[in-house]
Design a protein around this motif. Structure first.
Motif, mmCIF file in Angstrom:
data_model
loop_
_atom_site.group_PDB
_atom_site.id
_atom_site.type_symbol
_atom_site.label_atom_id
_atom_site.label_comp_id
_atom_site.label_asym_id
_atom_site.label_seq_id
_atom_site.Cartn_x
_atom_site.Cartn_y
_atom_site.Cartn_z
ATOM 1 N N TYR A 178 9.305 2.246 -3.463
ATOM 2 C CA TYR A 178 10.388 1.717 -4.296
ATOM 3 C C TYR A 178 11.548 2.701 -4.276
ATOM 4 O O TYR A 178 11.548 3.702 -4.991
ATOM 5 C CB TYR A 178 9.870 1.450 -5.712
ATOM 6 C CG TYR A 178 8.774 0.414 -5.700
ATOM 7 C CD1 TYR A 178 9.078 -0.937 -5.566
ATOM 8 C CD2 TYR A 178 7.430 0.791 -5.755
ATOM 9 C CE1 TYR A 178 8.067 -1.893 -5.502
ATOM 10 C CE2 TYR A 178 6.419 -0.169 -5.694
ATOM 11 C CZ TYR A 178 6.754 -1.501 -5.571
ATOM 12 O OH TYR A 178 5.753 -2.445 -5.502
ATOM 13 N N ARG A 179 12.523 2.401 -3.437
ATOM 14 C CA ARG A 179 13.617 3.344 -3.186
ATOM 15 C C ARG A 179 14.982 2.795 -3.607
ATOM 16 O O ARG A 179 15.989 3.489 -3.435
ATOM 17 C CB ARG A 179 13.653 3.705 -1.695
ATOM 18 C CG ARG A 179 12.410 4.406 -1.167
ATOM 19 C CD ARG A 179 12.307 5.837 -1.657
ATOM 20 N NE ARG A 179 13.455 6.633 -1.278
ATOM 21 C CZ ARG A 179 13.608 7.230 -0.098
ATOM 22 N NH1 ARG A 179 12.669 7.114 0.834
ATOM 23 N NH2 ARG A 179 14.682 7.958 0.155
ATOM 24 N N TYR A 180 15.015 1.589 -4.150
ATOM 25 C CA TYR A 180 16.296 1.004 -4.555
ATOM 26 C C TYR A 180 16.388 0.942 -6.070
ATOM 27 O O TYR A 180 15.439 0.543 -6.757
ATOM 28 C CB TYR A 180 16.462 -0.384 -3.957
ATOM 29 C CG TYR A 180 16.779 -0.360 -2.479
ATOM 30 C CD1 TYR A 180 18.099 -0.361 -2.029
ATOM 31 C CD2 TYR A 180 15.755 -0.295 -1.533
ATOM 32 C CE1 TYR A 180 18.392 -0.319 -0.674
ATOM 33 C CE2 TYR A 180 16.035 -0.250 -0.179
ATOM 34 C CZ TYR A 180 17.359 -0.267 0.249
ATOM 35 O OH TYR A 180 17.638 -0.219 1.583
ATOM 36 N N CYS A 181 17.544 1.339 -6.586
ATOM 37 C CA CYS A 181 17.724 1.416 -8.027
ATOM 38 C C CYS A 181 19.108 0.899 -8.414
ATOM 39 O O CYS A 181 19.919 0.554 -7.566
ATOM 40 C CB CYS A 181 17.551 2.857 -8.502
ATOM 41 S SG CYS A 181 18.789 3.999 -7.844
ATOM 42 N N ASN A 182 19.335 0.867 -9.713
ATOM 43 C CA ASN A 182 20.645 0.525 -10.258
ATOM 44 C C ASN A 182 21.192 1.766 -10.955
ATOM 45 O O ASN A 182 20.832 2.049 -12.102
ATOM 46 C CB ASN A 182 20.535 -0.629 -11.250
ATOM 47 C CG ASN A 182 21.856 -0.925 -11.936
ATOM 48 O OD1 ASN A 182 22.914 -0.500 -11.471
ATOM 49 N ND2 ASN A 182 21.800 -1.641 -13.041
ATOM 50 N N LEU A 217 0.836 -1.181 0.000
ATOM 51 C CA LEU A 217 0.000 0.000 0.000
ATOM 52 C C LEU A 217 0.881 1.246 0.000
ATOM 53 O O LEU A 217 2.039 1.206 0.402
ATOM 54 C CB LEU A 217 -0.916 -0.001 1.226
ATOM 55 C CG LEU A 217 -1.901 -1.170 1.350
ATOM 56 C CD1 LEU A 217 -2.651 -1.086 2.682
ATOM 57 C CD2 LEU A 217 -2.876 -1.195 0.178
ATOM 58 N N GLY A 218 0.314 2.358 -0.424
ATOM 59 C CA GLY A 218 1.067 3.604 -0.373
ATOM 60 C C GLY A 218 1.571 4.051 -1.728
ATOM 61 O O GLY A 218 1.105 3.587 -2.773
ATOM 62 N N LEU A 219 2.525 4.966 -1.695
ATOM 63 C CA LEU A 219 3.003 5.618 -2.904
ATOM 64 C C LEU A 219 4.149 4.845 -3.555
ATOM 65 O O LEU A 219 5.037 4.337 -2.865
ATOM 66 C CB LEU A 219 3.481 7.036 -2.585
ATOM 67 C CG LEU A 219 2.483 7.972 -1.897
ATOM 68 C CD1 LEU A 219 3.081 9.364 -1.769
ATOM 69 C CD2 LEU A 219 1.157 8.012 -2.644
ATOM 70 N N ILE A 220 4.131 4.807 -4.861
ATOM 71 C CA ILE A 220 5.229 4.192 -5.601
ATOM 72 C C ILE A 220 6.547 4.883 -5.272
ATOM 73 O O ILE A 220 7.574 4.230 -5.063
ATOM 74 C CB ILE A 220 4.953 4.266 -7.116
ATOM 75 C CG1 ILE A 220 3.907 3.224 -7.509
ATOM 76 C CG2 ILE A 220 6.232 4.054 -7.933
ATOM 77 C CD1 ILE A 220 3.563 3.236 -8.977
ATOM 78 N N TYR A 261 9.954 3.306 -12.536
ATOM 79 C CA TYR A 261 9.601 2.213 -11.629
ATOM 80 C C TYR A 261 9.085 1.048 -12.464
ATOM 81 O O TYR A 261 7.904 0.689 -12.418
ATOM 82 C CB TYR A 261 8.583 2.715 -10.607
ATOM 83 C CG TYR A 261 9.121 3.884 -9.808
ATOM 84 C CD1 TYR A 261 9.957 3.684 -8.717
ATOM 85 C CD2 TYR A 261 8.837 5.202 -10.186
ATOM 86 C CE1 TYR A 261 10.483 4.761 -8.002
ATOM 87 C CE2 TYR A 261 9.354 6.280 -9.475
ATOM 88 C CZ TYR A 261 10.178 6.047 -8.389
ATOM 89 O OH TYR A 261 10.705 7.111 -7.696
ATOM 90 N N VAL A 262 9.999 0.469 -13.191
ATOM 91 C CA VAL A 262 9.650 -0.485 -14.238
ATOM 92 C C VAL A 262 9.188 -1.825 -13.679
ATOM 93 O O VAL A 262 8.411 -2.542 -14.316
ATOM 94 C CB VAL A 262 10.847 -0.678 -15.207
ATOM 95 C CG1 VAL A 262 12.031 -1.317 -14.497
ATOM 96 C CG2 VAL A 262 10.442 -1.470 -16.441
#
Length: 271
Positions: free
Chosen positions: A143-147, A136-139, A211-212
């Motif tokens: 989602y805070r981890y990336c490459n 639940l909540g905001l994308i 946010y693929v």
């Protein structure tokens, strides 16, 4: 400076308010939205948001190949003269300025340049952040981890912000357009395709958080069979697609300065 944004989305009602709120927050005021084969309550959300925002929306009820290119051309033919700049992005993408508060502050330095027609923005690709089920909540908060590896091909993808009041045609790729003058990136490099394989991405002025993946549940239940809007709408994404993009190497703080006002904007839209 009047900014517009065009997007074609499918079954993203859960996250529409966040997407509209965020892009309103950073300076977009005219929204052109194409709802493609939506089976959720997208239409209901659009109606509610239209009470506060300037949204022109269209329903595309049937599955169509290359539907994104058709929608983008429709927007170019009918609305490009309504704005000074028009961005073309997806529902899982969040475009923002990296060293100021509004997109206008960035685009103002390009507004009077007669040698360019569009500005390309590089992606930063986000993984699942370990979420198996969709939280639940905001994308933008979940989602805070990336490459951030600049050699990662997905980060060399660009999306376009196109000047208004000119003749614009879609290309074979939804990421770049056929325009009277050049498309450049923020380092003044010419952009000729949606993936610039030989360019090191630059995020000094603008960035596109992509946010693929979202969660594995989202991938299995929707993303894997949702097709590709700019080519084959019946295309399948397999497990290899997920593995290649679910990269969670570095914790990201690129949007932290927007969070407070984003929540305020969402509350305003929901009031």
């Amino acid at each position: 400076m009047n900014l517009g944004i065009v997007s074609i989305q499918r079954d993203r009602a859960t996250w529409l308010t966040e997407w509209f709120a965020f892009h309103y927050l950073i300076g977009f005021r005219k929204f052109y939205f194409y709802a493609h084969h939506c089976k959720d309550n997208t239409a209901e959300i659009l109606l509610k948001l239209s009470k506060k925002l300037d949204i022109t929306s269209f329903i595309i009820p049937d599955i169509m190949n290359r539907v994104q290119l058709k929608a983008y051309q429709h927007a170019c033919d009918n609305f490009i003269n309504d704005v000074d700049w028009m961005a073309f992005i997806d529902g899982d993408e969040f475009l923002f300025p990296t060293n100021t508060t509004t997109i206008q502050n960035v685009l103002s330095e390009y507004q009077t340049r007669e040698d360019i027609s569009a500005l390309a923005v590089y992606s930063m690709t986000f993984g699942s952040s370990g979420h198996m089920k969709e939280p639940l909540g905001l994308i933008t908060e979940n989602y805070r981890y990336c490459n951030p590896n600049p050699s990662y091909r997905e980060n060399r993808m660009v999306k376009s912000i196109v000047k208004g009041h000119q003749k614009v045609h879609v290309s074979e790729c939804s990421h770049v357009f056929v325009t009277p003058k050049a498309t450049i990136d923020e380092l003044e490099r010419p952009i000729t395709w949606g993936f610039m394989e030989n360019n090191t991405p630059s995020y000094k002025k603008l960035q596109l958080n992509h946010y693929v993946c979202q969660s594995y549940e989202f991938f299995k239940n929707f993303k894997s069979t949702s097709g590709h809007a700019d080519c084959g709408s019946l295309a399948i994404r397999d497990e290899d697609w997920w593995v290649a993009r679910d990269r969670n190497d570095v914790f990201d703080s690129s949007l932290v300065n927007f969070y407070e006002k984003l929540h305020e904007t969402i509350e305003w839209l929901n009031s």
